[in-house]
Design a protein around this motif. Structure first.
Motif, PDB file in Angstrom:
ATOM      1  N   LYS A   1      15.600  43.573  -1.635  1.00  0.00           N
ATOM      2  CA  LYS A   1      14.760  43.922  -0.497  1.00  0.00           C
ATOM      3  C   LYS A   1      15.625  44.344   0.689  1.00  0.00           C
ATOM      4  O   LYS A   1      16.657  43.747   0.980  1.00  0.00           O
ATOM      5  CB  LYS A   1      13.869  42.745  -0.098  1.00  0.00           C
ATOM      6  CG  LYS A   1      14.609  41.480   0.275  1.00  0.00           C
ATOM      7  CD  LYS A   1      13.674  40.342   0.669  1.00  0.00           C
ATOM      8  CE  LYS A   1      13.051  40.578   2.018  1.00  0.00           C
ATOM      9  NZ  LYS A   1      12.282  39.406   2.501  1.00  0.00           N
TER      10      LYS A   1
ATOM     11  N   TYR B   1      12.434  44.285  -3.816  1.00  0.00           N
ATOM     12  CA  TYR B   1      11.322  45.165  -3.486  1.00  0.00           C
ATOM     13  C   TYR B   1      11.364  46.386  -4.410  1.00  0.00           C
ATOM     14  O   TYR B   1      12.450  46.838  -4.800  1.00  0.00           O
ATOM     15  CB  TYR B   1      11.408  45.657  -2.047  1.00  0.00           C
ATOM     16  CG  TYR B   1      10.987  44.669  -0.971  1.00  0.00           C
ATOM     17  CD1 TYR B   1      10.582  43.371  -1.285  1.00  0.00           C
ATOM     18  CD2 TYR B   1      11.000  45.044   0.365  1.00  0.00           C
ATOM     19  CE1 TYR B   1      10.203  42.480  -0.294  1.00  0.00           C
ATOM     20  CE2 TYR B   1      10.623  44.162   1.367  1.00  0.00           C
ATOM     21  CZ  TYR B   1      10.228  42.880   1.039  1.00  0.00           C
ATOM     22  OH  TYR B   1       9.845  42.011   2.031  1.00  0.00           O
ATOM     23  N   SER B   2      10.199  46.934  -4.740  1.00  0.00           N
ATOM     24  CA  SER B   2      10.152  48.147  -5.543  1.00  0.00           C
ATOM     25  C   SER B   2      10.671  49.327  -4.719  1.00  0.00           C
ATOM     26  O   SER B   2      10.146  49.610  -3.645  1.00  0.00           O
ATOM     27  CB  SER B   2       8.720  48.439  -5.999  1.00  0.00           C
ATOM     28  OG  SER B   2       8.225  47.413  -6.819  1.00  0.00           O
ATOM     29  N   THR B   3      11.676  49.992  -5.214  1.00  0.00           N
ATOM     30  CA  THR B   3      12.290  51.102  -4.484  1.00  0.00           C
ATOM     31  C   THR B   3      11.663  52.417  -4.909  1.00  0.00           C
ATOM     32  O   THR B   3      11.723  52.797  -6.077  1.00  0.00           O
ATOM     33  CB  THR B   3      13.806  51.135  -4.719  1.00  0.00           C
ATOM     34  OG1 THR B   3      14.378  49.910  -4.230  1.00  0.00           O
ATOM     35  CG2 THR B   3      14.440  52.310  -4.002  1.00  0.00           C
TER      36      THR B   3
ATOM     37  N   THR C   1       8.634  42.158  -8.379  1.00  0.00           N
ATOM     38  CA  THR C   1       8.148  43.529  -8.517  1.00  0.00           C
ATOM     39  C   THR C   1       7.361  43.747  -9.808  1.00  0.00           C
ATOM     40  O   THR C   1       7.527  43.034 -10.797  1.00  0.00           O
ATOM     41  CB  THR C   1       9.331  44.512  -8.509  1.00  0.00           C
ATOM     42  OG1 THR C   1      10.148  44.252  -9.666  1.00  0.00           O
ATOM     43  CG2 THR C   1      10.168  44.352  -7.254  1.00  0.00           C
TER      44      THR C   1
ATOM     45  N   GLN D   1      10.641  51.406   0.370  1.00  0.00           N
ATOM     46  CA  GLN D   1      10.361  50.403  -0.651  1.00  0.00           C
ATOM     47  C   GLN D   1       8.912  49.923  -0.533  1.00  0.00           C
ATOM     48  O   GLN D   1       8.253  50.134   0.482  1.00  0.00           O
ATOM     49  CB  GLN D   1      11.297  49.195  -0.497  1.00  0.00           C
ATOM     50  CG  GLN D   1      12.762  49.502  -0.742  1.00  0.00           C
ATOM     51  CD  GLN D   1      13.625  48.253  -0.644  1.00  0.00           C
ATOM     52  OE1 GLN D   1      13.602  47.529   0.349  1.00  0.00           O
ATOM     53  NE2 GLN D   1      14.406  47.986  -1.692  1.00  0.00           N
TER      54      GLN D   1
ATOM     55  N   ARG E   1      15.668  56.319  -2.710  1.00  0.00           N
ATOM     56  CA  ARG E   1      16.935  55.738  -2.275  1.00  0.00           C
ATOM     57  C   ARG E   1      18.007  56.807  -2.135  1.00  0.00           C
ATOM     58  O   ARG E   1      17.849  57.949  -2.606  1.00  0.00           O
ATOM     59  CB  ARG E   1      17.379  54.623  -3.223  1.00  0.00           C
ATOM     60  CG  ARG E   1      17.600  55.022  -4.671  1.00  0.00           C
ATOM     61  CD  ARG E   1      17.875  53.777  -5.505  1.00  0.00           C
ATOM     62  NE  ARG E   1      18.033  54.039  -6.923  1.00  0.00           N
ATOM     63  CZ  ARG E   1      19.197  54.252  -7.536  1.00  0.00           C
ATOM     64  NH1 ARG E   1      20.319  54.267  -6.832  1.00  0.00           N
ATOM     65  NH2 ARG E   1      19.244  54.451  -8.846  1.00  0.00           N
TER      66      ARG E   1
ATOM     67  N   ALA F   1      18.166  51.797   0.360  1.00  0.00           N
ATOM     68  CA  ALA F   1      16.731  52.069   0.272  1.00  0.00           C
ATOM     69  C   ALA F   1      16.273  52.946   1.427  1.00  0.00           C
ATOM     70  O   ALA F   1      16.599  52.688   2.585  1.00  0.00           O
ATOM     71  CB  ALA F   1      15.959  50.761   0.275  1.00  0.00           C
TER      72      ALA F   1
END
Length: 486
Positions: free
Chosen positions: A271, A360-362, A289, A279, A365, A276
């Motif tokens: 996270k 966290y879902s990225t 996630t 996210q 990036r 990132a």
């Protein structure tokens, strides 16, 4: 108000908001829906209306395709990236893996859900435009987020389905009979929205109230900002083959070294890490996630909840010594076989209590921006700088640098190498491989090789690179035509 309390109230609001949202291309919203003017005369409810889009993306079912966040698994199955464990039934993942998409039913695809989300976006833009009760900064930033999200949804729709209806309002008299628009027109709208978003969005990351910047070093990167819009614009220009524009937009993000930097491999998916750009915050209690829930195969092997694993085609493309193989892959031995699976997200469950979330879902990036700029520069004939960009990624992976191993590489081979590097770097992330083999004209060559394995001797047909529209949507709109070939 703490982030946790904001999230709880947002979820309550979202449940009300989206339960009243109707099909975008079918009818107008009722008086109590997101189109109600009072929603956009209060900062908190207006912020909640846009936040609902991020909550839904984060909460998408990782096995059945509806929210676009499911592309990490579904598009990987459509391509040559992921395999599907046999014997689990002809459910959502299986029909995408087998390219047997003629059996799609309503609610079992990305089309209907994404157009529902676009209804929320268009309603928000109309409500925000006429609002007089919002803090000016909140109004400006939310309009930027809405323009960004419309571009985001259409980027994936046009790449998954080809020509798609370009719906820019909530007027049901238009939407109920709207036709597909040419891909070029859709891309032009994406560019228009992203340029507007760049001007409207802040450079920093804002907190849940839509106006307060986070303290430096404590940013939650869960609301799109100017740099997210710039990154998506760079990707869009790449897909449009506008190489100079793609290079310029990517360079804008890469130049912001005070905000972004490549992280070590073990930190890329944590996270709020500095690689990132945007996210999604997990919202399901006890879990991190959706990617970890889908991809981390338990010791007993693949199952209905974890039906996918990495294909042999992807595994063989890792070079000897590539540290990404050690950091981002894992395996289990079960049923007499070894199954390798994506291990970018490592924590499937945080706990059964309200424990801190670590991943966290990225969505986007920095590594992608280096590869976008590398490909654009190579296409423009600037091989020296293209090599420098791709070597940024290879250096982190521990792979031999191109500038040392092959400094005289020609343009064609360098572009091929960059695309291979992208395949390895971004595997199991938002369908990059599936979209890239199509835009580069390699889809028929790639899929002709793997389709017999994927569908019990089946033969690849070129039209299968675009998904069909389910029958319910076709019946609801007499002007809508099925994807060619189905």
């Amino acid at each position: 108000m703490t982030c946790k309390r904001i999230l709880i109230w947002t979820l309550i609001f979202v449940s009300f908001l989206l339960s009243n949202c109707k099909k975008l291309v079918e009818i107008d919203g009722p008086a109590t829906s997101v189109s109600s003017k009072n929603v956009y005369n209060n900062d908190a409810t207006a912020v909640g209306a846009i936040t609902s889009l991020y909550v839904k993306l984060s909460n998408g079912n990782p096995v059945y395709p509806q929210e676009l966040s499911g592309l990490s698994g579904i598009a990987g199955l459509s391509a040559d990236e992921l395999d599907y464990y046999p014997g689990l039934g002809n459910n959502g993942p299986a029909i995408y893996y087998q390219n047997a998409l003629t059996s799609l039913n309503a609610g079992n695809d990305f089309w209907g859900t994404t157009y529902q989300r676009l209804y929320v976006v268009n309603s928000a833009l109309e409500g925000l435009e006429s609002s007089t009760g919002l803090t000016p900064l909140v109004k400006q930033h939310l309009m930027g987020e809405a323009r960004f999200m419309r571009a985001f949804y259409y980027f994936y729709l046009v790449n998954l389905y080809g020509d798609v209806p370009l719906v820019l309002s909530t007027d049901y008299t238009i939407n109920a009979v709207i036709k597909r628009s040419a891909r070029a027109l859709v891309y032009n709208q994406i560019v228009t929205d992203l340029k507007a978003a760049q001007n409207l969005l802040s450079e920093g990351y804002l907190s849940g109230d839509g106006k307060t910047p986070y303290p430096i070093g404590l940013e939650e990167r869960v609301r799109p900002n100017k740099w997210a819009a710039t990154a998506l614009l760079a990707r869009t220009y790449l897909f449009m083959e506008q190489w100079a524009n793609a290079e310029m937009q990517a360079s804008m993000v890469l130049a912001n070294t005070s905000e972004f930097q490549l992280e070590s491999l073990d930190k890329v998916f944590l996270k709020n890490n500095r690689e990132a750009i945007w996210q999604l915050q997990p919202t399901q209690l006890g879990f991190n996630t959706q990617e970890a829930q889908l991809f981390v195969v338990p010791p007993e092997g693949p199952s209905g909840s974890n039906p996918v694993y990495l294909s042999s085609e992807l595994l063989k493309d890792f070079e000897i010594g590539d540290r990404r193989k050690d950091n981002w892959l894992a395996s289990v031995n079960a049923n007499g076989s070894t199954y390798y699976y994506p291990y970018k997200y490592k924590v499937r469950r945080s706990s059964l209590t309200d424990a801190p979330v670590t991943e966290y879902s990225t969505v986007m990036r920095l590594a992608e921006l280096y590869l976008i700029r590398a490909e654009s520069r190579a296409q423009l004939g600037n091989l020296t700088d293209a090599i420098s960009d791709v070597d940024q990624i290879r250096n982190r992976a521990g792979s031999p640098l191109v500038k040392d191993a092959n400094p005289n590489i020609n343009q064609e081979d360098l572009i091929t190498l960059i695309l291979k590097e992208k395949r390895i770097e971004l595997f199991s992330e938002w369908g990059h491989r599936w979209l890239d083999v199509k835009r580069t004209g390699e889809v028929d060559k790639v899929m002709a090789k793997v389709t017999p394995k994927k569908s019990n001797g089946g033969v690849w047909k070129s039209y299968q690179q675009y998904y069909p529209i389910n029958t319910y949507e076709l019946q609801s709109n007499p002007s809508l035509t099925q994807t060619v070939g189905y």
